[in-house]
Scaffold this motif. Structure first.
Motif, PDB file in Angstrom:
ATOM      1  N   GLU A 147       8.124   6.292  -0.990  1.00 20.72           N
ATOM      2  CA  GLU A 147       7.029   7.126  -0.137  1.00 20.72           C
ATOM      3  C   GLU A 147       7.477   6.733   1.415  1.00 20.72           C
ATOM      4  O   GLU A 147       7.540   7.701   2.073  1.00 20.72           O
ATOM      5  CB  GLU A 147       5.549   6.843  -0.512  1.00 20.72           C
ATOM      6  N   LEU A 166       4.119   6.832   9.521  1.00 18.83           N
ATOM      7  CA  LEU A 166       4.470   6.072   8.328  1.00 18.83           C
ATOM      8  C   LEU A 166       3.313   5.465   7.812  1.00 18.83           C
ATOM      9  O   LEU A 166       2.305   5.267   8.442  1.00 18.83           O
ATOM     10  CB  LEU A 166       5.640   4.856   8.749  1.00 18.83           C
ATOM     11  N   GLY A 167       3.469   4.953   6.432  1.00 19.14           N
ATOM     12  CA  GLY A 167       2.404   4.196   5.723  1.00 19.14           C
ATOM     13  C   GLY A 167       2.340   2.804   5.967  1.00 19.14           C
ATOM     14  O   GLY A 167       3.248   2.160   6.341  1.00 19.14           O
ATOM     15  N   SER A 168       1.195   2.323   5.556  1.00 19.80           N
ATOM     16  CA  SER A 168       0.765   0.967   5.571  1.00 19.80           C
ATOM     17  C   SER A 168       1.662   0.194   4.625  1.00 19.80           C
ATOM     18  O   SER A 168       1.923   0.412   3.601  1.00 19.80           O
ATOM     19  CB  SER A 168      -0.687   0.611   5.307  1.00 19.80           C
ATOM     20  N   ASP A 201      -5.194   7.482   9.117  1.00 15.09           N
ATOM     21  CA  ASP A 201      -5.277   6.294   8.264  1.00 15.09           C
ATOM     22  C   ASP A 201      -4.076   6.117   7.425  1.00 15.09           C
ATOM     23  O   ASP A 201      -3.858   6.428   6.475  1.00 15.09           O
ATOM     24  CB  ASP A 201      -6.429   7.024   7.194  1.00 15.09           C
ATOM     25  N   PRO A 202      -2.937   4.909   7.753  1.00 12.81           N
ATOM     26  CA  PRO A 202      -1.751   4.938   7.090  1.00 12.81           C
ATOM     27  C   PRO A 202      -1.949   4.279   5.703  1.00 12.81           C
ATOM     28  O   PRO A 202      -0.917   4.092   5.016  1.00 12.81           O
ATOM     29  CB  PRO A 202      -1.185   3.680   7.992  1.00 12.81           C
ATOM     30  N   ALA A 203      -3.118   4.059   5.272  1.00 12.25           N
ATOM     31  CA  ALA A 203      -3.201   3.340   3.942  1.00 12.25           C
ATOM     32  C   ALA A 203      -3.883   4.460   2.854  1.00 12.25           C
ATOM     33  O   ALA A 203      -4.077   4.009   1.955  1.00 12.25           O
ATOM     34  CB  ALA A 203      -4.001   2.217   4.123  1.00 12.25           C
ATOM     35  N   VAL A 204      -4.359   5.700   3.502  1.00  2.84           N
ATOM     36  CA  VAL A 204      -4.922   6.517   2.538  1.00  2.84           C
ATOM     37  C   VAL A 204      -3.721   7.136   1.820  1.00  2.84           C
ATOM     38  O   VAL A 204      -2.600   7.296   2.008  1.00  2.84           O
ATOM     39  CB  VAL A 204      -5.668   7.861   3.011  1.00  2.84           C
ATOM     40  N   LYS A 205      -4.089   7.174   0.272  1.00  6.40           N
ATOM     41  CA  LYS A 205      -3.102   7.748  -0.685  1.00  6.40           C
ATOM     42  C   LYS A 205      -3.256   9.320  -0.801  1.00  6.40           C
ATOM     43  O   LYS A 205      -4.267   9.603  -1.398  1.00  6.40           O
ATOM     44  CB  LYS A 205      -2.913   7.025  -1.956  1.00  6.40           C
ATOM     45  N   MET A 224      -2.137  11.177   7.914  1.00  8.37           N
ATOM     46  CA  MET A 224      -1.431   9.806   7.834  1.00  8.37           C
ATOM     47  C   MET A 224      -1.400   9.063   8.792  1.00  8.37           C
ATOM     48  O   MET A 224      -1.482   7.815   8.962  1.00  8.37           O
ATOM     49  CB  MET A 224       0.111  10.405   7.410  1.00  8.37           C
ATOM     50  N   ARG A 279       0.711  -1.404  -0.031  1.00  8.17           N
ATOM     51  CA  ARG A 279      -0.025   0.151   0.142  1.00  8.17           C
ATOM     52  C   ARG A 279       0.952   1.211   0.143  1.00  8.17           C
ATOM     53  O   ARG A 279       0.564   2.463  -0.522  1.00  8.17           O
ATOM     54  CB  ARG A 279      -1.008  -0.051   1.209  1.00  8.17           C
ATOM     55  N   THR A 280       1.850   1.141   0.587  1.00 14.67           N
ATOM     56  CA  THR A 280       3.126   2.379   0.594  1.00 14.67           C
ATOM     57  C   THR A 280       4.309   1.855   0.044  1.00 14.67           C
ATOM     58  O   THR A 280       4.998   0.950   0.491  1.00 14.67           O
ATOM     59  CB  THR A 280       3.371   2.893   2.248  1.00 14.67           C
ATOM     60  N   SER A 281       4.736   2.507  -1.131  1.00 19.17           N
ATOM     61  CA  SER A 281       6.024   2.029  -1.654  1.00 19.17           C
ATOM     62  C   SER A 281       6.953   2.376  -0.625  1.00 19.17           C
ATOM     63  O   SER A 281       7.039   3.121   0.303  1.00 19.17           O
ATOM     64  CB  SER A 281       6.300   2.805  -2.944  1.00 19.17           C
TER      65      SER A 281
END
Lengths: 384, 384
Positions: A290, A301-303, B335-339, B332, A285-287
């Motif tokens: 990113e 941090l992203g998923s 919601d760690p998965a929202v782009k 962020m 979901r997060t590269s």
């Protein structure tokens, strides 16, 4: 918007640009020439030598944070950038562990992180030392330059104390290369753990992947590592998060691992986006690119959730025919869902010039799709 | 590698750059200023006026193909670029249907494609004409400038032949704006069909989406359109592919549709990446930006397969506080998965400055996630 400066103009900076565009974060790169992979696609590319202190300081001025697409910027220079008021992530102290394999081994051993048996090779009487090391650990030995290697460069396998080994060691001694030696680990396969850590201290771990190497170059990455039991996967993630924390890493940390009969051993560390994480562009979901930006900017941090049951990334190496674009037609018509990434680099035989990614449910099928595309982009009809 | 030139420096060119980086295709943009959304992220940005023939010809020189991020490049200029030896995709003949709403309506009607009742408003005695049109089709009427509109600009709803309408029509007449009138269609909702067509003639259709508008601006796109029956979805895809074919479109074609009790009606056409297709960056195997590049380069088209059961894209509009980055932390962390996609544009109240995308299984939840992120980026805590 904060300006992120990335020293180095390779494909990692290039792919970071894609993530920076989405976040609206201006990316500035320090590239050796306007023809560098990243310089071709970044509006704010500065041309200079990232090993030169003057160039680095000029580059950093006006950046809100500086990060790196490789390990070759000297630590003292990084410290001077920090003293000029621009934070570097990772900082010089953390990055030292990715710049010097002996520093890394000593530190990880002190932390109780499992590593192969190793020793510094004393510049005086190195052959006698190697012989003694081999008596304890057996042949073959892995001889490494403590600094400056990548993609199998700076690593040599010595099968015995023969003329070949003696000549190689002699030559490296003459060149002033500092050496260490390691036990050649009889591993089942190689794995990689990719984690991110922010200055705030948040950590995030991607699924553990299997990496396939040929001649010291990674050719294929399979996410998640097939057949890896949950406990070992969790152990690998914990190990990498622990190392990131202990070393004070900010940004990404890739930990290359050997899976052996007796458990996991750390092979190498990298503190930047890593080849073993390219699959995340489509497969998570997060590269990783990113994620690295989020970490160095101290954003949440992203998923790291995967977007498909399995993802296979295959590196595209250069073949004899430099016209890779001509081969797009077949690859895209053959498989409309395979994702092609080319780095804008001159094609030289064996050079990493891009990668392809396939996703799906059936690993054998996904792997075949990725391999076909990578092979075809390299060889065309020749190798079919 | 062929060089793709894109006239226009907006967010569509900006996001095309992300796809061009992956394909290794050099993208050159013609932007009005260095501060334009795309010019900030493209190394080969040329500054000029894309409505000026000289600037356009200079820009096109050295490009292998020229395409557009908007509809405002005059057709005769496009023809001159083509005559200079650089193909334009779409070409002037096809693009005319996206540049002039009357040309579009006349052509689609001739092709038997269902459209709302419409007529050209004669410059002499326009009010009498509108009254007669309303007698046949009822009030309110939709009055449109035949050329130059976007995002609700150039479209007016007239409730009756009152002073307001008379003054508006009088003002537009004085400004020399050519007008047409359409029946105000009592639609259930708005849909959009996005397709690509290559010069070779290959076509590819994305899933049909629902678009939600507020004040003439698209605020939300739901993919696939919830509850749309398969037959209607297939009909909408066939309609769009048929229009692309009949008009000789090369590149993307977005067809905005009204879903009515009596079936589908075409509202507008666009021949470029489209706001209704931003969801494809994460939500489809091939993003609309990559697809547009593949189409204009006459490469095989990519898979339009969705990557998740549902995807919701919400536009981020500018609020009162220009510091959107400050609000990244909450969005962020929440919601760690929202782009998040920000376009590098100055924040002005109501201006489209970015978009967010959420994916998942449960539409209500996914929609709430996208809305929360978009609202928060606009308003912060204010509107909670």
């Amino acid at each position: 918007m904060p300006v992120v400066g990335m020293a180095g103009g390779g494909q990692l900076a290039r792919m970071t640009q894609q993530a920076a565009i989405a976040l609206g974060v201006p990316l500035r790169v320090l590239a050796g020439s306007a023809g560098d992979s990243a310089a071709k696609v970044v509006a704010d590319a500065r041309i200079g030598d990232d090993r030169s202190l003057d160039d680095l300081l000029a580059f950093a001025k006006g950046c809100d944070v500086v990060t790196f697409d490789h390990e070759h910027v000297p630590g003292p220079h990084i410290q001077k950038v920090e003293r000029s008021g621009v934070p570097c992530r990772p900082d010089a102290a953390a990055l030292a562990h990715a710049q010097d394999k002996l520093v890394m081994r000593d530190r990880l051993s002190a932390l109780g992180v499992p590593c192969p048996a190793y020793a510094h090779v004393p510049p005086a009487a190195p052959l006698a030392f190697l012989e003694a090391f081999a008596e304890e650990h057996g042949w073959p030995l892995v001889i490494k330059a403590t600094r400056g290697g990548y993609d199998g460069k700076g690593v040599w396998i010595a099968e015995a104390l023969d003329r070949e080994t003696a000549e190689m060691v002699g030559r490296l001694r003459t060149e002033g290369v500092d050496l260490m030696v390691e036990r050649h680990v009889p591993f089942r396969r190689e794995l990689a753990a990719l984690v991110a850590r922010s200055p705030y201290g948040q950590g995030a771990a991607y699924p553990i992947v299997e990496t396939v190497q040929e001649g010291g170059i990674c050719t294929e990455v399979i996410a998640p590592a097939p057949g890896l039991d949950e406990d070992t996967a969790a152990e690998a993630q914990r190990l990498a998060l622990g190392v990131a924390d202990s070393l004070g890493v900010t940004g990404l940390l890739a930990v290359e691992l050997f899976e052996t009969r007796d458990g996991l051993l750390v092979n190498e560390l990298a503190m930047r986006p890593h080849n073993s994480g390219h699959w995340t562009i489509e497969g998570a979901r997060t590269s990783q690119f990113e994620q690295h930006l989020r970490a160095v900017l101290d954003l949440p941090l992203g998923s790291t959730e995967p977007t498909a049951p399995c993802t296979v990334m295959a590196n595209v190496l250069g073949g004899d025919d430099p016209d890779v674009y001509r081969r797009y037609i077949h690859v895209m018509a053959h498989d409309p869902a395979v994702k092609v990434h080319l780095y804008g680099k001159d094609v030289r035989p064996g050079r990493k010039i891009g990668h392809v990614t396939a996703l799906g449910r059936d690993l054998d099928e996904v792997r075949e799709r990725a391999r076909h595309a990578a092979d075809y982009l390299r060889w065309g009809e020749k190798k079919r």
